[in-house]
Every structure is written in C-alpha cells, then in structure tokens.
Design a protein around this motif. Structure first.
Motif, PDB file in Angstrom:
ATOM      1  N   GLY A  30     -81.035 -70.724  -8.917  1.00  0.00           N
ATOM      2  CA  GLY A  30     -82.126 -70.562  -7.943  1.00  0.00           C
ATOM      3  C   GLY A  30     -83.347 -69.837  -8.462  1.00  0.00           C
TER       4      GLY A  30
ATOM      5  N   LYS B  42     -90.750 -77.178 -10.413  1.00  0.00           N
ATOM      6  CA  LYS B  42     -89.887 -77.945  -9.506  1.00  0.00           C
ATOM      7  C   LYS B  42     -88.779 -78.642 -10.280  1.00  0.00           C
ATOM      8  CE  LYS B  42     -92.962 -78.745  -5.616  1.00  0.00           C
ATOM      9  NZ  LYS B  42     -93.552 -79.720  -4.713  1.00  0.00           N
TER      10      LYS B  42
ATOM     11  N   LEU C 226     -85.778 -78.082  -1.849  1.00  0.00           N
ATOM     12  CA  LEU C 226     -86.837 -77.244  -2.423  1.00  0.00           C
ATOM     13  C   LEU C 226     -87.581 -76.542  -1.295  1.00  0.00           C
ATOM     14  CD1 LEU C 226     -88.357 -79.618  -5.135  1.00  0.00           C
ATOM     15  CD2 LEU C 226     -86.886 -77.637  -5.503  1.00  0.00           C
TER      16      LEU C 226
ATOM     17  N   GLU D 145     -80.016 -76.928 -10.673  1.00  0.00           N
ATOM     18  CA  GLU D 145     -79.016 -76.990  -9.602  1.00  0.00           C
ATOM     19  C   GLU D 145     -78.077 -78.187  -9.807  1.00  0.00           C
ATOM     20  OE1 GLU D 145     -80.475 -75.662  -5.864  1.00  0.00           O
ATOM     21  OE2 GLU D 145     -79.057 -76.928  -4.753  1.00  0.00           O
TER      22      GLU D 145
ATOM     23  N   LYS E 278     -86.501 -71.970  -8.199  1.00  0.00           N
ATOM     24  CA  LYS E 278     -86.790 -72.111  -6.775  1.00  0.00           C
ATOM     25  C   LYS E 278     -87.436 -70.824  -6.242  1.00  0.00           C
ATOM     26  CE  LYS E 278     -83.410 -74.646  -4.651  1.00  0.00           C
ATOM     27  NZ  LYS E 278     -82.258 -74.894  -3.759  1.00  0.00           N
TER      28      LYS E 278
ATOM     29  N   ALA F 162     -86.111 -76.297 -11.039  1.00  0.00           N
ATOM     30  CA  ALA F 162     -85.357 -75.974  -9.823  1.00  0.00           C
ATOM     31  C   ALA F 162     -84.324 -77.062  -9.534  1.00  0.00           C
ATOM     32  CB  ALA F 162     -86.315 -75.807  -8.638  1.00  0.00           C
TER      33      ALA F 162
END
Lengths: 376, 418
Positions: free
Chosen positions: B51, B31, B9, B38, B54, B34
């Motif tokens: 992404g 978060k 991160l 992934e 992020k 994110a």
C-alpha cells in the motif's frame, strides 16, 4: 511446547557490508562500447533522438534516446529492461537529464524500437540536436522532488514539469530550435537541482515570513544554528523564552531557517509560487557561462497544471526561437538584442522586484574566471 | 473508488489531470506501482510495504488540494556503519495515511556515467519491490539511484539486499549507498570516452577512483557541509559541473586543434556554411576559411568547443590533453548562486587522478579546520581570500584564474608589516 519459529529473510540474517563502493562501470558497458572505449571517431545525427557513433575500428553504434518522467516504478524499469534485452543486448544508459538510451548495431531496428517504446512505455524519442545543421531539440527538464517527497518545497516539481513538457512536446521530438535550451526546475531556493545556470529555470519561492512556533522551536531546534542559518541576520535568539525573534523587515523568505528548524514553518499555500529565471548557460561554447537572471518574480501555485507557469515558459521559449539566430542560446540572444528588447518582445513586465540583487556574494567573485576558456 | 485490474485506487481527481497529455506521466507510474505491487502480493510475492504507492497517491492528492507539502523534517535514520545515504522522511498525516508515515529515501551510488546492464537494474527492482515502495528516481539531482520510500525497519535489510545483490538477486555486482548530509556527495561523470569522441580524459575512471578512494568521506558526514565532485570530459560540460559541483574537473587540451581538411571540405559540400556557422561564431575570431583550407590561430583559441561541435568529423581536440579545475560552484544557499572558477588551469591527463586527490585532500583538511557550519568551500574562499586558498592547494596566481585583475589598489602587504 515448541516456540513458533519466525522465519527470517536472508537479508535480515546477513552481516552488513560497508565501503565497497559502486560497481565498476566496465561491467555495465555494451560490448561495442567496451571494445571502442576512448576510440570513437565521430558522430552524426540520424534523426531526432538517434545519434550514430562511429569508432576508429569501423564499429557503428546507434544511440537512441527517449524522454522519461524520472519518477519510475520498478515495473516500468523492468519493461525498459525487456526492451533493452530485445534491442540493445541487455545494456542501456540514463543521461544526466533523465533520458534513457538504448544501443543498437542494426539501423533497421531503430524504427521498430521507437514504435515499441512508444507503445509499451509511452516515452517519446528525441531530446537531441544536430550542431552541424544548427538545428536543436529540447531536452528533458531536470528537477527536484517537490510535494512527492520533500519537506521544504515552495512548489511541486514533477507536476509542473509534466505540464510544461506536455506543452513543449513537439520541441522534444523534433529539431526546431535555433540552439540548446536547458530548462530546469527547483522546488525551493536550496536548489537540489542547482538550476541557477539554466536557459530557463523555474524556482519555487516563498513570499511570507516563517511563522515561529515557540513550543516547537523549544522542542525541536538548536537555537544557535537556526540563528546562524539566516543569511540576512533577521533572526535573534531570545534566551529568556528559549526561542528566536524574527525581524520581518530583514527576512527575504529564503527558508534556510526552516531547513534547520521545524519550528518555523514557512510554507504558505496562497503566497508561495514560482519565479522564472532565464539566460543561464554552462557550456563554454561561444559565450562564457552565465548565471540565470530573474525575469518573473512570482507566479501562483496553481495545481494541477500551473497554467501561468506553463504559458510563461512557452512564451519565453517561442519568442527566443522566433528571433534568435542559429547557435544563439537565450543568453547570447539577449546579449545581442538587449534586455530592453527581451522584455518588449516577451511582453513580460519589468518591475522593481527585478532590481537590487542579493549581495552576500562578495565583489572579489566578479573577477574570477567562471570558465575553462582562456588562451595558453 | 476506481478499480484497476482488481485493485482499488484512491480518488485522485487533481492528479488524474496529470495523466493527460503526451509527455510520460509520473502519476501513471505511482498508480502502476500501486496496482502491480498489490497484484504481485496476491500472487504470493513478498512485499514488505503493502500500500505504499497507494499511500503516496493519497498524500500527493492532498498536497495538490492544499497547495503545500505534507512531508516533515526527517529524524535520524541510518544503516549500519554509515551516517549518510538515507534521508529520513515522515508524513504529517500519520493517523490518516499510515502506509506512508515513514517514507525514507535511500540514495544508491550509480555506476559512473549511468551505464547499466539489465541484470543489475532488474536485481535492484526485485529487491526494492520487496523492501520498499517500488518507486524510484532515475536519477536524483546529484546522480544517485533514488529509492523513494520505505520504513525504518526495512532500511537495513534493503541495504543488505544491495550489498549482496549479486548473491541474492543475480546482479553482476553489489551496489553501495551514496552520499547525503555534510559529506562527499556521490561523484558523477559524463559518458566520456565510453561514447564521446570529445572526451579529453577518462571521466568514468576518474569518477570511479574518487568514489572508491573516498568511501569514508562519502559515507560518514564529517565536514562543515556538502562537497560535490563532477567530471566533464570537455568544456561542453554536459554534467553541468561548473554550476553543480564544488570541484569541477573539465577536460581540455593545450596544443592545436586537430584538423582533417578533407572532412572540412566534405562538410562544406554537404551544405554547411563554414563562414557563417563556424568562422563568424568563433568568440576570438581565431578561424579563417578560404573555401579550401580551414586555419585556426591556436594562440588565440580559447577551446570553447563551438567549431568542434559543428564539425565533429573534421575537428578534434588537440593531443596534449588534461583538465582544468574549477572550484566553488553552488546553489544560492547561503551566500548566493555561483559558478565555479579556475583554481588549477591545467593538469595533464596521465597525472589527473593522483593530482586531484592530492588537491582534494588539502582542500578538505583546510575547509574542515576553517569552515563554519554549513559553509561551502566556495564561501570559505570568499571569506578568507583566494590567495589563502592558493597556498592551500599549492598553486601560484595565474592570469587564467581571472577574467581581469582587480579594480582597487587596497592590497594587503602583510609580509611588510612588523
């Protein structure tokens, strides 16, 4: 040679469909709700966050409310769904103030649900009130996008809300207030959140005139609509140079021109900030609906936790909670004690910035009845 | 660089401060999206916008540092057949954070009253995990489901995913796009008769009917500015229709409040101070209580709901139910903030939907013809006068439309002029 086939997703091959509208609500209702639709008899508050609803049929439903951060990832929504499947027969509801509600038929499951939500999601149970006892909890803050997603904000939204709710957390989970208190935040005066009739409102404000970028105005803006967007007539077209001229003395920094025209950015890190308004209300109960009034013209943008804003909101809330009688919302309390006493008790400074209102709103509006409360 | 579950991160020291404290954190949500998106991608799931969450963390951290937004005005982006419902959004840091250069919002028309089955919500999540950032607002200020952030080329596939959400993702029904721009914004309603004994009309059905009848107005901006409809089942106005909608439909009644005297006595026995909490709080002094019987002077009652709120087992709205229409509520832009005011004192519940449609269509024709660019209907009424507006909606002036008559005798007697 065979051309390589690009695999398409089903969504890319389907014919677009339009104008079929939202799902009918009836397929989204818990069976107990569906069976007792329009036939609810009464409700009572079991504990903060839990409302027992009793139908004429004798059916009982416990509605359990939790505060959410409004911005939710699909992963957390799936967790919420898991919990709804386990406790609430696969149904749930969101409130108009970003809370989430589950429907229970078995009162013994209330505590396990509260515990599981707290553990898995960290969402507090609360946001309710008991009008019969005259004991009120604070509900969630409605707010706008701010720096997360908006192009015209004067401040952030989610960050201030998080910081304020951290500080006022116990008021959400308990019934410690004398009356309803709706707190709202709009990150600019456009007020996507329409916070202008809240008990306590935080509104992002600018304090410096927009910077006119002549090139950008020429490239990206429609000059007549930009000029027309100015409520005080501070903008004039400059036909020769194909841009606009600003009369700085007339500008009240509302940012409406920037909404229309990217060529006149108005954001200013050091001078933008937050105004605090109080004493709005919308319910007809006891006292007519009121617009909120400005009591602090500006506080600085102080990320990440905006301590000045948080402390001011807390001070107002707690001063009111200490001095108000049962059922007196902030507007009603001030109506009884007077604005003189409000400024004295809160310690807020009364300045020339709080007088001489904006008066495009015509006089005829002042006689209109802004309420459904009248005699037959 | 912090690593969570094998996912790197960005450094976000300022945002990290907003993970602290007891209230649920939106930073944790970003978060989480994110990290989990992934992980899902590594596990073989289709994620079209890797992404994105992020990238949002990076942009937001910069905003917290710079104390300003990094989003730009949207260009025109849309889905097939619609002019609204998608908000174009681009980042001004295209070269630095390309993952969120495009970050368009989609507004999705929620079910009336914000009721959901988990099947429907899960289906939306699956589609949005694939085609967007995986971030949402439940809900936006007007009431829509907000899907935060995707690229232009994913808008149509996502709209299709929603339009075929039943077939592709197992939802009980497909979902359609909501309103934006100068159109009818997505109508919204309180929980009404679904859960609340105070509801004086069927807010959910009214909201659904307006939404379905006015799909064209909702999806194709064609007016001077936005127009909002909100349905509140009683004068408590839990959806804030008076301030937040141009056309507020507020449930009310015409006859007498229904009283269960035994239930009043039970409340008194249980410790409710009827005199202090109910009688003294009545704004018109219409209630009396002698310790045995609660009397309401209904001629003097203004149906404010206070006594009913305090004694929900004992008091109920009357039986002759319907709604009052308030017109013109809006935020400060441009002519100042206002609360809507009475335009139609009463429409009986059984005529409500059709009568509202008749009035709405008359208003829209008139406003479309006479409104200036970005002039809300309330502002147009101020400019040309309430008496003109009353002609449009076929109403006669009623003393219930005002708190008091006018102060000045400068009255227009146009009918007497040659």
């Amino acid at each position: 040679m065979v051309a390589q086939k690009v695999e398409k997703e089903p969504e890319e091959e389907l014919e677009p469909k339009t104008d079929f509208g939202p799902p009918h609500y009836s397929i989204m209702l818990h069976p107990i709700i569906k069976n007792n639709y329009g036939k609810w008899k009464y409700h009572e508050v079991v504990r903060p966050g839990v409302i027992k609803r009793v139908a004429e049929s004798g059916d009982v439903l416990y509605v359990v409310r939790f505060g959410s951060p409004r911005l939710l990832s699909v992963y957390t929504i799936r967790d919420i769904c898991d919990i709804a499947d386990k406790y609430s027969d696969g149904y749930l509801r969101f409130t108009s103030r970003n809370n989430v509600e589950f429907f229970l038929t078995d009162p013994d499951k209330i505590e396990p649900l509260i515990q599981e939500v707290q553990e898995k999601l960290g969402f507090p149970c609360g946001g309710t009130w008991d009008a019969t006892k005259g004991e009120y909890g604070l509900t969630n803050i409605v707010h706008t996008q701010g720096w997360v997603h908006c192009h015209t904000p004067a401040t952030d939204a989610s960050g201030i809300v998080k910081a304020v709710m951290d500080e006022l957390y116990d008021y959400f989970t308990d019934h410690k207030l004398p009356a309803l208190c709706r707190i709202s935040l709009a990150c600019c005066a456009n007020m996507c959140g329409a916070v202008h009739a809240s008990d306590i409102a935080m509104v992002g404000v600018h304090r410096k005139v927009p910077k006119i970028d002549d090139d950008a105005v020429r490239r990206t803006c429609e000059i007549p609509s930009t000029v027309a967007a100015c409520p005080t007539g501070a903008l004039k077209p400059d036909m020769k140079r194909k841009t606009v001229i600003l009369d700085k003395d007339k500008c009240m920094y509302c940012g409406n021109c920037y909404t229309m025209c990217p060529g006149m950015p108005i954001f200013d890190p050091e001078n933008d900030g937050v105004a605090i308004l109080v004493a709005g209300k919308l319910s007809d109960a006891r006292y007519p609906p009121q617009l909120s009034k400005v009591v602090v013209p500006w506080l600085p943008n102080n990320p990440p936790r905006w301590p000045e804003v948080v402390q001011t909101v807390k001070k107002i809330l707690e001063t009111w909670a200490t001095h108000a009688e049962k059922y007196e919302r902030i507007a009603e309390w001030i109506h009884r004690i007077g604005w003189e006493r409000f400024f004295e008790l809160t310690g807020l400074e009364f300045t020339e910035k709080l007088i001489e209102d904006y008066h495009r709103t015509p006089y005829l509006y002042t006689t209109f009845r802004t309420s459904a409360a009248f005699r037959w | 660089m912090p690593v969570v579950d094998g996912v790197e991160l960005p450094e976000t020291p300022l945002l990290d401060e907003l993970e602290k404290g007891p209230w649920p954190s939106f930073v944790k949500e970003i978060k989480r999206a994110a990290v989990e998106s992934e992980k899902a991608m590594k596990a073989g799931k289709k994620i079209k916008l890797p992404g994105a969450a992020k990238g949002l963390l990076k942009v937001l951290e910069l905003s917290y540092k710079d104390k300003r937004t990094h989003w730009k005005h949207g260009g025109i982006v849309a889905v097939y057949g619609y002019g609204g419902g998608v908000i174009g959004r681009y980042c001004d840091l295209e070269d630095k954070i390309p993952e969120v250069w495009h970050f368009h919002t989609m507004r999705i028309n929620m079910p009336a009253g914000w009721f959901y089955s988990t099947k429907a919500l899960r289906a939306i999540c699956d589609a949005w995990e694939k085609w967007g950032s995986g971030l949402t607002n439940l809900h936006g200020s007007t009431g829509d489901i907000i899907l935060l952030g995707t690229r232009t080329e994913h808008l149509q596939p996502m709209a299709n995913a929603l339009a075929y959400l039943d077939k592709l993702y197992g939802s009980p029904a497909p979902f359609d796009i909501g309103g934006s721009g100068s159109d009818l914004r997505t109508p919204s309603a309180c929980m009404g008769p679904a859960l609340c004994e105070f509801a004086c009309y069927d807010t959910l059905e009214a909201c659904y009917q307006f939404t379905i009848r006015y799909q064209d107005e909702l999806h194709r901006p064609m007016w001077p500015y936005k127009f909002k409809i909100k349905c509140s089942g009683c004068p408590n106005d839990c959806v804030a229709s008076k301030a937040r909608s141009d056309f507020a439909i507020i449930g009310t009644w015409k006859d007498e409040i229904q009283i269960d005297q035994e239930a009043v006595k039970e409340y008194a026995k249980a410790g409710v101070d009827i005199e202090k909490q109910v009688v003294k709080k009545c704004p018109t002094g219409a209630i009396s209580w002698d310790g045995n019987e609660l009397k309401i002077d209904n001629k003097n009652c203004i149906r404010c709901m206070h006594c009913i709120n305090v004694l929900p087992k004992a008091l109920k709205p009357g039986k002759e139910r319907g709604a009052t229409i308030l017109i013109g509520g809006k935020a400060p832009f441009v002519d100042g903030a206002i609360i809507g005011w009475v335009a139609v004192p009463f429409i009986p519940a059984d005529e409500l939907i059709d009568k509202c449609c008749e009035i709405l269509e008359a208003i829209w024709d008139w406003w479309d013809e006479n409104g200036k660019f970005r002039e809300r209907v309330g502002e147009l009424i101020w400019r040309v006068g309430m008496s003109e507006f009353l002609k449009v909606i076929g109403q006669k002036a009623d003393v219930r439309m005002v708190y008091a008559p006018r102060n000045n005798p400068f009255i227009f007697w146009r009918e007497l002029q040659d």
